[in-house]
Design a protein around this motif. Structure first.
Motif, PDB file in Angstrom:
ATOM      1  N   UNK A 267       3.665  22.446  -5.096  1.00 11.32           N
ATOM      2  CA  UNK A 267       4.927  22.180  -4.411  1.00 11.32           C
ATOM      3  C   UNK A 267       4.748  21.530  -3.048  1.00 11.32           C
ATOM      4  N   UNK A 268       3.525  21.467  -2.546  1.00 12.31           N
ATOM      5  CA  UNK A 268       3.293  20.874  -1.235  1.00 12.31           C
ATOM      6  C   UNK A 268       2.119  19.911  -1.297  1.00 12.31           C
ATOM      7  N   UNK A 269       2.076  19.026  -0.322  1.00 14.38           N
ATOM      8  CA  UNK A 269       0.992  18.055  -0.220  1.00 14.38           C
ATOM      9  C   UNK A 269      -0.348  18.757  -0.024  1.00 14.38           C
ATOM     10  N   UNK A 270      -0.360  19.770   0.849  1.00 16.95           N
ATOM     11  CA  UNK A 270      -1.603  20.473   1.156  1.00 16.95           C
ATOM     12  C   UNK A 270      -2.130  21.243  -0.053  1.00 16.95           C
ATOM     13  N   UNK A 271      -1.221  21.876  -0.814  1.00 18.42           N
ATOM     14  CA  UNK A 271      -1.653  22.636  -1.988  1.00 18.42           C
ATOM     15  C   UNK A 271      -2.270  21.731  -3.047  1.00 18.42           C
ATOM     16  N   UNK A 272      -1.705  20.553  -3.202  1.00 16.72           N
ATOM     17  CA  UNK A 272      -2.255  19.634  -4.198  1.00 16.72           C
ATOM     18  C   UNK A 272      -3.649  19.171  -3.805  1.00 16.72           C
ATOM     19  N   UNK A 273      -3.843  18.875  -2.514  1.00 17.09           N
ATOM     20  CA  UNK A 273      -5.165  18.461  -2.049  1.00 17.09           C
ATOM     21  C   UNK A 273      -6.169  19.593  -2.219  1.00 17.09           C
ATOM     22  N   UNK A 274      -5.735  20.805  -1.900  1.00 17.84           N
ATOM     23  CA  UNK A 274      -6.632  21.953  -2.045  1.00 17.84           C
ATOM     24  C   UNK A 274      -7.005  22.175  -3.504  1.00 17.84           C
ATOM     25  N   UNK A 275      -6.040  21.981  -4.408  1.00 16.07           N
ATOM     26  CA  UNK A 275      -6.340  22.152  -5.822  1.00 16.07           C
ATOM     27  C   UNK A 275      -7.270  21.089  -6.367  1.00 16.07           C
ATOM     28  N   UNK A 276      -7.229  19.896  -5.779  1.00 14.32           N
ATOM     29  CA  UNK A 276      -8.061  18.797  -6.270  1.00 14.32           C
ATOM     30  C   UNK A 276      -9.434  18.784  -5.615  1.00 14.32           C
TER      31      UNK A 276
ATOM     32  N   UNK B 296       0.830  -1.209   0.000  1.00 17.52           N
ATOM     33  CA  UNK B 296       0.000   0.000   0.000  1.00 17.52           C
ATOM     34  C   UNK B 296       0.862   1.256   0.000  1.00 17.52           C
ATOM     35  N   UNK B 297       1.987   1.206   0.712  1.00 22.92           N
ATOM     36  CA  UNK B 297       2.886   2.361   0.753  1.00 22.92           C
ATOM     37  C   UNK B 297       3.489   2.640  -0.617  1.00 22.92           C
ATOM     38  N   UNK B 298       3.974   1.602  -1.273  1.00 23.37           N
ATOM     39  CA  UNK B 298       4.561   1.775  -2.606  1.00 23.37           C
ATOM     40  C   UNK B 298       3.519   2.299  -3.588  1.00 23.37           C
ATOM     41  N   UNK B 299       2.308   1.764  -3.497  1.00 27.40           N
ATOM     42  CA  UNK B 299       1.241   2.205  -4.399  1.00 27.40           C
ATOM     43  C   UNK B 299       0.885   3.676  -4.158  1.00 27.40           C
ATOM     44  N   UNK B 300       0.765   4.068  -2.893  1.00 23.57           N
ATOM     45  CA  UNK B 300       0.414   5.459  -2.596  1.00 23.57           C
ATOM     46  C   UNK B 300       1.545   6.416  -2.966  1.00 23.57           C
ATOM     47  N   UNK B 301       2.790   5.967  -2.843  1.00 21.01           N
ATOM     48  CA  UNK B 301       3.906   6.818  -3.272  1.00 21.01           C
ATOM     49  C   UNK B 301       3.836   7.061  -4.773  1.00 21.01           C
ATOM     50  N   UNK B 302       3.493   6.031  -5.525  1.00 22.34           N
ATOM     51  CA  UNK B 302       3.326   6.204  -6.974  1.00 22.34           C
ATOM     52  C   UNK B 302       2.214   7.208  -7.273  1.00 22.34           C
ATOM     53  N   UNK B 303       1.116   7.113  -6.535  1.00 16.86           N
ATOM     54  CA  UNK B 303       0.015   8.053  -6.739  1.00 16.86           C
ATOM     55  C   UNK B 303       0.441   9.479  -6.403  1.00 16.86           C
ATOM     56  N   UNK B 304       1.168   9.644  -5.309  1.00 15.90           N
ATOM     57  CA  UNK B 304       1.612  10.980  -4.912  1.00 15.90           C
ATOM     58  C   UNK B 304       2.559  11.582  -5.945  1.00 15.90           C
ATOM     59  N   UNK B 305       3.455  10.759  -6.473  1.00 18.03           N
ATOM     60  CA  UNK B 305       4.366  11.254  -7.506  1.00 18.03           C
ATOM     61  C   UNK B 305       3.593  11.660  -8.758  1.00 18.03           C
ATOM     62  N   UNK B 306       2.592  10.866  -9.119  1.00 17.18           N
ATOM     63  CA  UNK B 306       1.772  11.197 -10.285  1.00 17.18           C
ATOM     64  C   UNK B 306       1.056  12.534 -10.076  1.00 17.18           C
ATOM     65  N   UNK B 307       0.484  12.718  -8.883  1.00 18.66           N
ATOM     66  CA  UNK B 307      -0.197  13.979  -8.589  1.00 18.66           C
ATOM     67  C   UNK B 307       0.784  15.139  -8.607  1.00 18.66           C
ATOM     68  N   UNK B 308       1.968  14.915  -8.058  1.00 18.76           N
ATOM     69  CA  UNK B 308       2.986  15.962  -8.025  1.00 18.76           C
ATOM     70  C   UNK B 308       3.350  16.411  -9.437  1.00 18.76           C
ATOM     71  N   UNK B 309       3.485  15.460 -10.336  1.00 18.57           N
ATOM     72  CA  UNK B 309       3.917  15.783 -11.690  1.00 18.57           C
ATOM     73  C   UNK B 309       2.827  16.462 -12.508  1.00 18.57           C
ATOM     74  N   UNK B 310       1.562  16.235 -12.159  1.00 18.87           N
ATOM     75  CA  UNK B 310       0.471  16.743 -12.987  1.00 18.87           C
ATOM     76  C   UNK B 310      -0.321  17.883 -12.348  1.00 18.87           C
ATOM     77  N   UNK B 311      -0.052  18.188 -11.090  1.00 21.76           N
ATOM     78  CA  UNK B 311      -0.825  19.244 -10.433  1.00 21.76           C
ATOM     79  C   UNK B 311      -0.097  20.579 -10.392  1.00 21.76           C
ATOM     80  N   UNK B 312       1.203  20.568 -10.699  1.00 23.65           N
ATOM     81  CA  UNK B 312       1.999  21.801 -10.694  1.00 23.65           C
ATOM     82  C   UNK B 312       1.955  22.488  -9.326  1.00 23.65           C
TER      83      UNK B 312
END
Length: 206
Positions: free
Chosen positions: A43-52, A25-41
């Motif tokens: 810089x922080x975890x909180x900003x990406x959640x707020x944008x989504x 589950x950790x490896x899978x969620x890390x992949x998801x976080x990296x995908x979100x990081x690359x496509x959400x433009x």
């Protein structure tokens, strides 16, 4: 350090299954976080959640992150206090454990937490890995010398106390909150695929 307690409460087989499941589950969620990081433009975890999901969900995630970090800090302080108490008993020193715990927390925990970049903690992390390796080696040595291996621990336990093992196992893989700053601080010259591969290798190793 609490994993032996999890093995004692849930048994070897169930705890190993939970560890493998949590690792996947950790490896899978890390992949998801990296995908979100690359496509959400962002810089922080909180900003990406707020944008989504919007501002309210972003604030909720920030509050949960603060509570998570606070809980981790409390757990580490408790562990440090227990360790200091054992050391003082071994040295036969009559000192105030609570005062020493506060002192070491202020000296050892507070300064590293003030660094702006997580890369500044690489030496502290390396020392922590060495300390963990020392604990593992001494545990193996003690078991070998006394010819005992997990006395009283069964292969499988299924009762209400088994639930106590689950949060311990999940906490062992609680690294998602660090994915964003680590990924962001990787060398800017590296391409996206190389950075992704570095993050995944780090997650496998951890």
């Amino acid at each position: 350090l609490s994993l032996p307690y999890a093995f004692a409460k849930a048994g070897v087989a169930l705890t190993m299954f939970l560890l493998l499941l949590s690792a996947y589950a950790t490896i899978y969620t890390i992949r998801l976080l990296i995908y979100v990081f690359e496509h959400s433009n962002t810089r922080t975890f909180e900003d990406s959640i707020e944008g989504i999901a919007g501002r309210k969900v972003g604030v909720l995630v920030e509050v949960l992150s603060i509570l998570f970090c606070f809980g981790c800090a409390v757990a580490y302080v408790i562990v440090m206090g227990d360790a200091l108490q054992s050391i003082l008993g071994w040295l036969s020193l009559d000192l105030d454990v609570n005062a020493l715990t506060v002192f070491f927390a202020a000296v050892c925990f507070l300064p590293p937490s003030c660094y702006k970049h997580i890369d500044s903690l690489r030496i502290c992390s390396f020392i922590g890995l060495l300390a963990m390796g020392y604990v593992v080696l001494t545990t193996w040595q003690n078991s070998y010398q006394h010819k005992t291996w997990a006395p009283g621990v069964s292969m499988l336990k299924l009762d209400w106390r088994t639930a106590a093992a689950m949060p311990i196992v999940l906490f062992a893989y609680s690294c998602q909150v660090n994915v964003w700053p680590i990924y962001d601080e990787l060398r800017a010259g590296d391409d996206i695929q190389k950075r992704r591969d570095m993050m995944m290798r780090a997650s496998y190793a951890s």
